[in-house]
Design a protein around this motif. Structure first.
Motif: not given
Lengths: 274, 274
Positions: B84-86, B91-94, B103-105
């Motif tokens: 989901a993060a990827a 999506e947001e950066t293209g 990496e998860q925080i």
DNA sequence: AGAATAGTGTCTATCAGACACTATGCA
DNA sequence: TGCATAGTGTCTGATAGACACTATTCT
């Protein structure tokens, strides 16, 4: 696709938007909290495991944990994540809140990690003083809970992905060992240098030179992180002086208690003692 | 209270247990994923922010993020948290997946952090090479997205608790700077020593002695972490030699690429170069 | 007295910080 | 030729590791 996913193309005020917000239009995951509870007893690193009494993974060992309590409405949203972890910790150990160091490790949310339904878990790590460890009663609503030697835990035999959570917490603990005061949560309030060294050794899994370790502690004392405590440790052999961790050392610029990454400008060589 | 909370006092086999499992008996939180996307441009640390087009916090700046896609059944549970993060990142950066360090925080789940309903978010941190930063188009399904100087972000003006997430990611980035190869995700594939130093400086927020930093890089080269790359950096002044990060350096015992915490037994003093 | 453990000191190599210095290539 | 920047060298103090050694106290 930001936060505003599940909603109509609203063109209204925020108030009416919130009133009209339909919460459960998309399927939601369950969220659980699992706690990796460590202690050191008899120079051995232990983790608290419980045996599951119900499916799934019935009969398997697992980390203590439970569901995040979510409120029914936007106004009553239930308990904070951290509170849920503290609650689980208290329920499972019977120890009073605040007596145990508790810290989040991270979220684990692979699809399929719980066969029942989608569950995202948030893992926490807790450090119990060896003096408190024997007081842990065998599970609140308990299946047989118990301290298990971390070395002997078969990661693959743990329920869910708890083997991964355990290793994650262990990695965190190890990295904190060298850089934060977290270790002092794994020794009694007062401790001798050899005792402290034993904890370092068992967490790192290696031995440490006694002389060098002593120098290290001496520096912590010089810097006011530790202080000599009255009394001595009674042992069958030569007694050792005991130290204690100095709480709330110095309010740092950030408010974050730093554990002297920065070396003192010039360490005073003036030996007051003798 | 372990994992088996929402269920009847089952005394059946696991199969029938799972079939009879009623998923939505207790209220569940929504789970979102938010990504703190960093880059360094013009010797300044930037974070990607989007302006919210919908309530809540309409018109406010926020971190890119979105809801975790949860499947409808125990068999189809939806996407992994990391996926989901990827997905959000892409999506947001293209930018193509895999071209960006992610990496998860950690999880943030205070009650009331989203006025709509209970939402637990999992924060991720991403590092975008400066060479890729200009390619980031202004938001996929976009409200005006843009790189914002981290220094100038008013944490209190961000939507939700995103100010806290930002500071959390920043703290992580800072601590990784000294101990992991993560920094090399914030420079071009090849970089000069002064360029690398500039990144260190902007992330730490302090200046570094050029000579000492050079020695540090020299050690990384000796240890095979970095290598000299062909070509020189063209500048209006004296050109500088460029280096590159050596990928997959040496399979360590754990498989975790370590960045030489352990000093070499004895550093070879044999200077091959003249 | 002996033994085990607490505690001290020394030597070496690494490394960071401070800072003086040389080398190079462009305007 | 001047100058900004790349790049080198040196000194000092802090620290880890290895290891030899002394001190104390219980049995």
């Amino acid at each position: 696709m930001a936060k505003s996913a599940p909603t109509r193309p609203a063109r209204r005020g925020e108030r009416s938007f919130l009133d009209g917000y339909e919460a459960s239009r998309w399927p939601r995951p369950s969220v659980t909290v699992d706690v990796v509870i460590f202690t050191v007893v008899d120079a051995d690193l232990k983790v608290l495991l419980v045996r599951r009494g119900e499916h799934p993974f019935r009969g398997k060992l697992a980390l203590p944990g439970g569901f995040l309590r979510v409120g029914p409405s936007a106004e009553d949203q239930g308990e904070d994540l951290d509170d849920a972890a503290a609650r689980e910790l208290a329920e499972e150990t019977g120890l009073p809140r605040g007596s145990v160091f508790l810290e989040q490790i991270g979220a684990f949310g692979a699809a399929g990690r719980d066969p029942r339904t989608r569950v995202v878990t948030v893992a926490y790590s807790a450090l119990v003083r060896p003096t408190l460890a024997p007081l842990v009663r065998a599970g609140g609503d308990a299946r047989s809970a118990g301290w298990t030697s971390v070395r002997s835990v078969d990661r693959k035999e743990l329920a869910f992905d708890h083997g991964i959570l355990l290793d994650g917490a262990l990695a965190r603990l190890r990295s904190q060992l060298e850089s934060t005061p977290a270790v002092f949560e794994l020794v009694p309030e007062t401790f001798s240098i050899p005792e402290l060294r034993a904890v370092f050794e068992v967490v790192r899994g290696t031995t440490l030179d006694a002389g060098n370790f002593r120098k290290r502690v001496a520096r912590l004392v010089e810097d006011g992180i530790l202080e000599l405590a009255p009394g001595k440790r009674v042992t069958p052999r030569k007694p050792a002086r005991v130290y204690r961790f100095v709480r709330a050392p110095l309010p740092t610029p950030d408010g974050v208690p730093t554990s002297r990454t920065t070396p003192k400008a010039t360490r005073d060589k003036g030996k007051t003692r003798k």
